[in-house]
Design a protein around this motif. Structure first.
Motif, PDB file in Angstrom:
ATOM      1  N   ASP A 449       7.272  -7.637  14.823  1.00  0.00           N
ATOM      2  CA  ASP A 449       7.811  -8.573  15.796  1.00  0.00           C
ATOM      3  C   ASP A 449       6.837  -8.690  16.965  1.00  0.00           C
ATOM      4  O   ASP A 449       6.764  -7.797  17.818  1.00  0.00           O
ATOM      5  N   PRO A 450       6.081  -9.788  17.046  1.00  0.00           N
ATOM      6  CA  PRO A 450       5.092  -9.924  18.121  1.00  0.00           C
ATOM      7  C   PRO A 450       5.719 -10.039  19.501  1.00  0.00           C
ATOM      8  O   PRO A 450       5.023  -9.828  20.510  1.00  0.00           O
ATOM      9  N   ASP A 451       7.014 -10.368  19.577  1.00  0.00           N
ATOM     10  CA  ASP A 451       7.667 -10.515  20.871  1.00  0.00           C
ATOM     11  C   ASP A 451       8.253  -9.209  21.392  1.00  0.00           C
ATOM     12  O   ASP A 451       8.737  -9.156  22.528  1.00  0.00           O
ATOM     13  N   ALA A 452       8.228  -8.161  20.579  1.00  0.00           N
ATOM     14  CA  ALA A 452       8.769  -6.873  21.005  1.00  0.00           C
ATOM     15  C   ALA A 452       7.802  -6.190  21.957  1.00  0.00           C
ATOM     16  O   ALA A 452       6.642  -6.586  22.121  1.00  0.00           O
ATOM     17  N   ALA A 453       8.295  -5.132  22.600  1.00  0.00           N
ATOM     18  CA  ALA A 453       7.464  -4.388  23.549  1.00  0.00           C
ATOM     19  C   ALA A 453       6.414  -3.561  22.822  1.00  0.00           C
ATOM     20  O   ALA A 453       6.550  -3.250  21.630  1.00  0.00           O
ATOM     21  N   ASP A 454       5.350  -3.198  23.557  1.00  0.00           N
ATOM     22  CA  ASP A 454       4.328  -2.321  22.997  1.00  0.00           C
ATOM     23  C   ASP A 454       4.986  -1.056  22.446  1.00  0.00           C
ATOM     24  O   ASP A 454       5.858  -0.460  23.079  1.00  0.00           O
ATOM     25  N   GLY A 455       4.549  -0.660  21.271  1.00  0.00           N
ATOM     26  CA  GLY A 455       5.082   0.535  20.644  1.00  0.00           C
ATOM     27  C   GLY A 455       6.336   0.317  19.842  1.00  0.00           C
ATOM     28  O   GLY A 455       6.821   1.249  19.192  1.00  0.00           O
ATOM     29  N   SER A 456       6.875  -0.923  19.861  1.00  0.00           N
ATOM     30  CA  SER A 456       8.128  -1.205  19.147  1.00  0.00           C
ATOM     31  C   SER A 456       8.015  -2.435  18.260  1.00  0.00           C
ATOM     32  O   SER A 456       9.036  -3.010  17.877  1.00  0.00           O
ATOM     33  N   ARG A 457       6.810  -2.844  17.943  1.00  0.00           N
ATOM     34  CA  ARG A 457       6.634  -4.102  17.206  1.00  0.00           C
ATOM     35  C   ARG A 457       6.815  -3.950  15.698  1.00  0.00           C
ATOM     36  O   ARG A 457       7.181  -4.895  15.016  1.00  0.00           O
ATOM     37  N   VAL A 458       6.526  -2.786  15.172  1.00  0.00           N
ATOM     38  CA  VAL A 458       6.596  -2.600  13.726  1.00  0.00           C
ATOM     39  C   VAL A 458       8.060  -2.487  13.302  1.00  0.00           C
ATOM     40  O   VAL A 458       8.805  -1.643  13.798  1.00  0.00           O
ATOM     41  N   VAL A 459       8.464  -3.366  12.387  1.00  0.00           N
ATOM     42  CA  VAL A 459       9.837  -3.392  11.886  1.00  0.00           C
ATOM     43  C   VAL A 459       9.941  -2.600  10.588  1.00  0.00           C
ATOM     44  O   VAL A 459      10.816  -1.756  10.419  1.00  0.00           O
ATOM     45  N   GLU A 460       9.018  -2.865   9.654  1.00  0.00           N
ATOM     46  CA  GLU A 460       9.020  -2.134   8.381  1.00  0.00           C
ATOM     47  C   GLU A 460       7.606  -2.081   7.832  1.00  0.00           C
ATOM     48  O   GLU A 460       6.829  -3.027   7.982  1.00  0.00           O
ATOM     49  N   VAL A 461       7.300  -0.970   7.198  1.00  0.00           N
ATOM     50  CA  VAL A 461       6.010  -0.792   6.523  1.00  0.00           C
ATOM     51  C   VAL A 461       6.268  -0.300   5.111  1.00  0.00           C
ATOM     52  O   VAL A 461       7.075   0.604   4.900  1.00  0.00           O
ATOM     53  N   ARG A 462       5.598  -0.900   4.166  1.00  0.00           N
ATOM     54  CA  ARG A 462       5.633  -0.420   2.791  1.00  0.00           C
ATOM     55  C   ARG A 462       4.217  -0.049   2.358  1.00  0.00           C
ATOM     56  O   ARG A 462       3.285  -0.821   2.572  1.00  0.00           O
ATOM     57  N   VAL A 463       4.108   1.113   1.768  1.00  0.00           N
ATOM     58  CA  VAL A 463       2.853   1.550   1.153  1.00  0.00           C
ATOM     59  C   VAL A 463       3.026   1.366  -0.336  1.00  0.00           C
ATOM     60  O   VAL A 463       3.837   2.058  -0.955  1.00  0.00           O
ATOM     61  N   GLY A 464       2.294   0.400  -0.885  1.00  0.00           N
ATOM     62  CA  GLY A 464       2.599  -0.027  -2.238  1.00  0.00           C
ATOM     63  C   GLY A 464       3.950  -0.715  -2.217  1.00  0.00           C
ATOM     64  O   GLY A 464       4.170  -1.646  -1.451  1.00  0.00           O
ATOM     65  N   LYS A 465       4.889  -0.226  -2.986  1.00  0.00           N
ATOM     66  CA  LYS A 465       6.222  -0.823  -3.019  1.00  0.00           C
ATOM     67  C   LYS A 465       7.267   0.026  -2.312  1.00  0.00           C
ATOM     68  O   LYS A 465       8.424  -0.374  -2.203  1.00  0.00           O
ATOM     69  N   ARG A 466       6.841   1.200  -1.803  1.00  0.00           N
ATOM     70  CA  ARG A 466       7.793   2.117  -1.195  1.00  0.00           C
ATOM     71  C   ARG A 466       7.754   2.022   0.332  1.00  0.00           C
ATOM     72  O   ARG A 466       6.687   1.883   0.920  1.00  0.00           O
ATOM     73  N   VAL A 467       8.931   2.106   0.937  1.00  0.00           N
ATOM     74  CA  VAL A 467       9.017   2.104   2.392  1.00  0.00           C
ATOM     75  C   VAL A 467       8.342   3.359   2.930  1.00  0.00           C
ATOM     76  O   VAL A 467       8.544   4.469   2.422  1.00  0.00           O
ATOM     77  N   LEU A 468       7.501   3.180   3.944  1.00  0.00           N
ATOM     78  CA  LEU A 468       6.767   4.290   4.529  1.00  0.00           C
ATOM     79  C   LEU A 468       7.725   5.312   5.140  1.00  0.00           C
ATOM     80  O   LEU A 468       8.679   4.963   5.843  1.00  0.00           O
TER      81      LEU A 468
END
Length: 599
Positions: A449-468
């Motif tokens: 989310d580019p509109d979120a505050a610094d340090g809170s922008r990442v919503v979800e990350v997947r490495v391959g197909k699995r949630v980090l």
């Protein structure tokens, strides 16, 4: 008259000896001799004379000296690998220059193993320079891979040269490069060579070591000297320090002088030993025996015409090699200085894909400042690849936690937004000083989310197909510059697993299909995806307080680059990803390429 003449002659002689004093210790010189040693270490493929590098042409001038030519020319490792000048011919160009200068011996550094130990032995033969290491052994036979030591007659003295390699660097090259080898206890094997050389009449012992003096290492030159008896000089390398100190022997009855020149041909060491003619032993050993000739000082020296001409000839020869077509790309992976600092790009994904192909890591990243060119549609040449990664960096793997990856993403995405604002403003001075630390990725998909505050922008990350998983550990591949970057302190502090070849080498191998699963690796469309979303609509690994975004999701993906004329199948990747990739690549191709200095 005769007595008067004798008196006048006596007065004249007194005047001569009073007015022109002989050099201090001039009469002692009959009892001693000197051995002049010129030494280098960790040049990492640097070769040309310049403001920051001495280069081989000026090294030859230093070797020739004003009055006494160097008796020994020694190298402590990491010479055959580094800049493309070295890697494009797998160390061959450096071997030619070693032979021209007339190196006496060298010991291998970890990066000299990057072509495999068999090829390293060939480079020693081609350069006419014995590769010495007493403790690198074949695992099955425990026999030495390289020559352990040599005894030489120098200025009437018997000098023993021993090579030794730190066990710490076993993992500092790709595992396949040292497969079947063991790096045995340095002190034990060096002491064996000291005793043998002494029995053969050698009275001066010089050790070439790729160890260094870092307290973070288990083996250092200081430890080596303190656990042995009989070393007079250690020509050291590996830690890129300007080293010059005396260290006591194990029995406390003598000392060794440990020296190192720094790195990257910034300095050349000139060491002068005074040796007693009766005993054959060094006398007056002190730190004053070593003098560093810096690149700035060397600029006052003339380049040796023969070596300078050889360098020019090699450069001309390599220009033809760089035109060799190594792959065909069905579409352009465009580059611009600005775009690679603001978002995921096709060329960034290709670079990181290459790192994954070589290392088998879970994910990979590359700093924007480390990318300096793109890849054309159609024929891709070796020169194109070197244009992408021209700095002589190499790839490393580190074990990191999922939380470290999240932190790196937050830092990079925040920097990318600041970079984008500077680009939009059109003001060069508005760019952050660390703009080049923005990261390109492969092996992950990110909702942010580019509109979120610094340090809170990442919503979800997947490495391959699995949630980090923030608590889980992952293997990350990147270049050595990023791995030590102060912009990513958790990464810098993480444990290094292995070191691999040069960035340009890995990209070249990847594009030319030199991996067994090359057809799979070249399908990059779904390897790296950045999507704008919000914490309210996506499952999250980031804080749930991240605000919702009003923007439509946008996907960034990479180009397909194949060693075949036609692109490989994507193996079922979503059509919407491929469409989005083509849109982004077309936009990137329209950007004006602006080259700037690396951040």
């Amino acid at each position: 008259m005769k007595k008067t003449l004798q008196y006048v002659l006596a007065v004249c002689l007194i005047f001569v000896f009073t007015a022109v004093q002989p050099p201090e210790n001039v009469f002692a010189d009959a009892d001693t001799g000197t051995i002049r040693i010129v030494h280098t270490n960790d040049t990492h493929g640097r070769y040309a004379a310049g403001e920051d590098t001495v280069g081989y042409a000026r090294l030859q001038t230093i070797v020739n000296g004003d009055g006494q030519c160097a008796d020994l020319i020694l190298d402590a490792g990491d010479a055959f690998h580094g800049l493309p000048f070295a890697t494009v011919e797998r160390g061959g160009a450096i071997a030619e220059l070693f032979k021209a200068v007339g190196y006496t011996a060298m010991t291998p550094g970890n990066h000299d193993f990057n072509y495999g130990y068999a090829h390293l032995a060939e480079l020693g033969t081609d350069s006419g320079t014995p590769v010495l290491s007493c403790n690198v052994l074949y695992e099955d036979t425990e026999q030495p891979v390289f020559t352990p030591s040599v005894g030489l007659s120098v200025q009437g003295f018997r000098v023993g040269l021993i090579g030794v390699t730190s066990p710490d660097i076993y993992g500092d090259t790709a595992p396949s490069n040292v497969e079947g080898l063991v790096f045995a206890d340095p002190a034990e094997y060096v002491q064996k060579e000291i005793d043998r050389l002494h029995s053969e009449g050698c009275t001066v012992i010089i050790v070439l070591a790729h160890m260094g003096d870092s307290p973070e290492l288990s083996w250092t030159s200081e430890r080596l000297v303190s656990e042995t008896t009989g070393i007079d000089v250690v020509i050291d390398g590996h830690t890129h320090d300007a080293e010059n100190r005396l260290v006591n022997w194990k029995d406390g009855e003598g000392q060794a002088l440990c020296v190192q020149t720094g790195a990257y041909f910034e300095n050349v060491g000139v060491l002068t030993l005074t040796v007693d003619r009766e005993t054959g032993r060094p006398v007056d050993l002190s730190t004053d025996c070593e003098v560093l000739v810096s690149a700035s000082q060397a600029q006052e020296l003339e380049e040796d015409a023969g070596v300078a001409g050889l360098v020019e000839g090699i450069e001309q020869r390599q220009s033809a090699i760089l035109g060799n077509v190594i792959a065909s790309s069905p579409q352009e992976a465009a580059y611009s200085w600005e775009a690679v600092r603001c978002g995921q790009t096709a060329v960034g994904t290709v670079v990181c894909d290459a790192y994954l192909a070589e290392t088998g890591a879970d994910l990979a990243c590359e700093n924007a400042g480390g990318i300096r060119g793109g890849l054309p549609e159609g024929d891709v040449t070796s020169g194109d690849v070197i244009g992408v990664a021209p700095f002589g960096n190499y790839v490393v793997t580190k074990e990191v936690t999922g939380q470290t990856i999240l932190d790196m993403l937050e830092t990079s995405l925040s920097l990318g937004l600041r970079n984008q604002a500077a680009w939009d403003a059109g003001e060069e001075t508005a760019w952050p000083e660390e703009s080049g630390s923005f990261l390109q990725w492969s092996g992950i998909s990110v909702t942010w989310d580019p509109d979120a505050a610094d340090g809170s922008r990442v919503v979800e990350v997947r490495v391959g197909k699995r949630v980090l998983d923030p608590e889980k550990t992952y293997v990350l591949a990147t270049n050595n510059f990023v791995a030590a970057s102060g912009d990513y302190p958790a990464l810098a502090a993480a444990e290094e697993l292995n070191q691999y070849g040069g960035c340009d080498e890995l990209i070249l191998r990847y594009l030319s299909g030199q991996y067994e699963d090359a057809s799979d690796w070249t399908v990059s469309l779904d390897r790296t995806v950045f999507t704008e979303g919000s914490a309210q609509t996506e499952s999250s690994q980031a804080p749930s307080s991240a605000p919702a975004s009003s923007k439509e999701p946008e996907t960034v993906s990479s180009a397909v680059v194949s060693s075949e004329a036609e692109p490989a199948s994507d193996g079922g990747a979503g059509v919407w990803i491929a469409v989005a990739a083509i849109v982004v690549i077309a936009a990137a191709a329209a950007v004006v390429v602006v080259m700037r200095r690396r951040a």
